[in-house]
Design an enzyme around this catalytic site. Structure first.
Site, short mmCIF file in Angstrom:
data_model
loop_
_atom_site.label_atom_id
_atom_site.label_comp_id
_atom_site.label_asym_id
_atom_site.label_seq_id
_atom_site.Cartn_x
_atom_site.Cartn_y
_atom_site.Cartn_z
N CYS A 59 -7.27 0.11 11.78
CA CYS A 59 -8.35 -0.43 10.96
C CYS A 59 -9.49 -0.98 11.82
O CYS A 59 -10.58 -1.23 11.33
CB CYS A 59 -7.82 -1.52 10.05
N SER A 96 0.84 -1.19 0.00
CA SER A 96 0.00 0.00 0.00
C SER A 96 0.88 1.24 0.00
O SER A 96 1.85 1.32 0.76
CB SER A 96 -0.90 0.00 1.24
#
Length: 372
Positions: A318, A199
């Site tokens: 998250c 990412s």
């Protein structure tokens, strides 16, 4: 403010920002073209994307190909749902892997979650015992996002290879920090994985873009998204030249040795500043830019409220706000109370020693006030 949440995201590198600005393209520019169009503006945008692809690939093992995605979550899902055979993974994996269990099972495939050792590293004996001819994929992190523990990738890949399975590595926290080129540790030939998910925003690139590296010997993948098939017929959707360019320049700016030296120094400063806190996870096998610690009886919500000028996490970003204790901390044997009294500090390229000292002073003072 002091930012110590590098596992959640990293500051955008100035050179990545500059690269992106060119390709945002206003109506009077020639840089807003669709990179999949055949005309001159389209070809210019496509060339910028290919240059970015080369920069991303330079941090990967040699060979293979890089497919741009919206992020590591999409890359991981693409492999987990696009391959065949049963799946083996570990209890401390990211939700982007673990939450694919139901979708994999709906395909008629087994999805088995294996334990980790008390220091957070993968239980290789459990992996060996679980390998069957039906296993098609082993999914394993390189570096854990919550506790920073580095998994024994070489050994895990060797076990998977011996059983005839492919390997998917979630390298989000390792990319640009731990070498992934198999000519360097920790992955030497022939122990490169088949797939690597990364990412951009974890290495000072923009949010909203990631990549899937597909090794030269990897099996065929079924696409997760359907449409124009812009990315090698595997991933449909118009690519953003601005995001790709920012990602590529962020990769080009990586200096692994320099960053490791800097972060190790910060780790030593932080460990001394928090000497009376308990460390979660292995002290030896870890990325030093992650400090996950706990203090008995600590009210983390109150601590964060009392230290509003310090940006840190109560667990994985998250999963924050869920009210549930970290599945990673529970997997390494912590009680619910211990997991809920833990904090995570993340630091890196743009953190300095004064940041660590000032943050530690504020956090320690707030923690002591709770005990008084």
């Amino acid at each position: 403010m002091i930012y110590l949440d590098y596992q959640a995201t990293t500051p955008l590198a100035p050179q990545a920002r500059e690269a992106m600005l060119r390709w945002l393209g206003g109506p009077d520019s020639d840089t807003f073209g669709n990179p999949h169009s055949p005309h001159r503006m389209g070809r210019m945008a496509a060339a910028a994307i290919e240059a970015a692809r080369e920069n991303v690939a330079a941090l990967m093992p040699p060979g293979g190909r890089v497919v741009f995605t919206s992020g590591a979550t999409e890359a991981l899902n693409t492999v987990l749902l696009g391959t065949g055979g049963d799946v083996l993974t570990f209890a401390t994996e990211h939700a982007a892997v673990l939450d694919c269990a139901r979708a994999v099972a709906a395909q008629g495939r087994r999805f088995t979650v294996l334990p980790v050792l008390l220091d957070g590293r993968a239980d290789l004996e459990a992996l060996k015992a679980a390998m069957t001819p039906q296993v098609g994929l082993v999914a394993i992190m390189a570096v854990n996002n919550e506790i920073g523990v580095v998994h024994p990738l070489e050994e895990a890949i060797a076990i998977a290879r011996a059983g005839g399975a492919q390997v998917l590595v979630d390298a989000v926290q390792a990319f640009g920090r731990v070498p992934l080129d198999p000519s360097q540790a920790p992955l030497r030939p022939p122990l490169a994985p088949d797939y690597i998910a990364v990412s951009a925003h974890k290495i000072h690139g923009p949010k909203g873009i990631g990549a899937l590296w597909i090794g030269p010997d990897a099996g065929p993948l079924q696409p997760l998204l359907h449409g124009g098939g812009q990315e090698a017929s595997l991933r449909s959707g118009t690519l953003s030249p601005a995001l790709c360019a920012g990602f590529g320049v962020a990769c080009r700016a990586v200096d692994t040795e320099r960053e490791m030296f800097h972060v190790k120094h910060l780790w030593n400063v932080a460990r001394e500043a928090f000497a009376d806190w308990e460390l979660n996870g292995s002290a030896e096998h870890r990325w030093p830019g992650n400090l996950n610690i706990r203090r008995e009886g600590l009210d983390v919500a109150r601590l964060m409220s009392d230290c509003r000028q310090v940006m840190f996490s109560a667990g994985s970003a998250c999963a924050s706000g869920s009210g549930r204790p970290s599945h990673v901390l529970r997997a390494i044997g912590l009680s619910e109370a211990q997991a809920k009294s833990s904090i995570r500090l993340g630091f890196g390229r743009y953190t300095n020693e004064d940041d660590i000292v000032a943050a530690a002073a504020a956090i320690n003072a707030a923690a002591r006030s709770q005990a008084s």
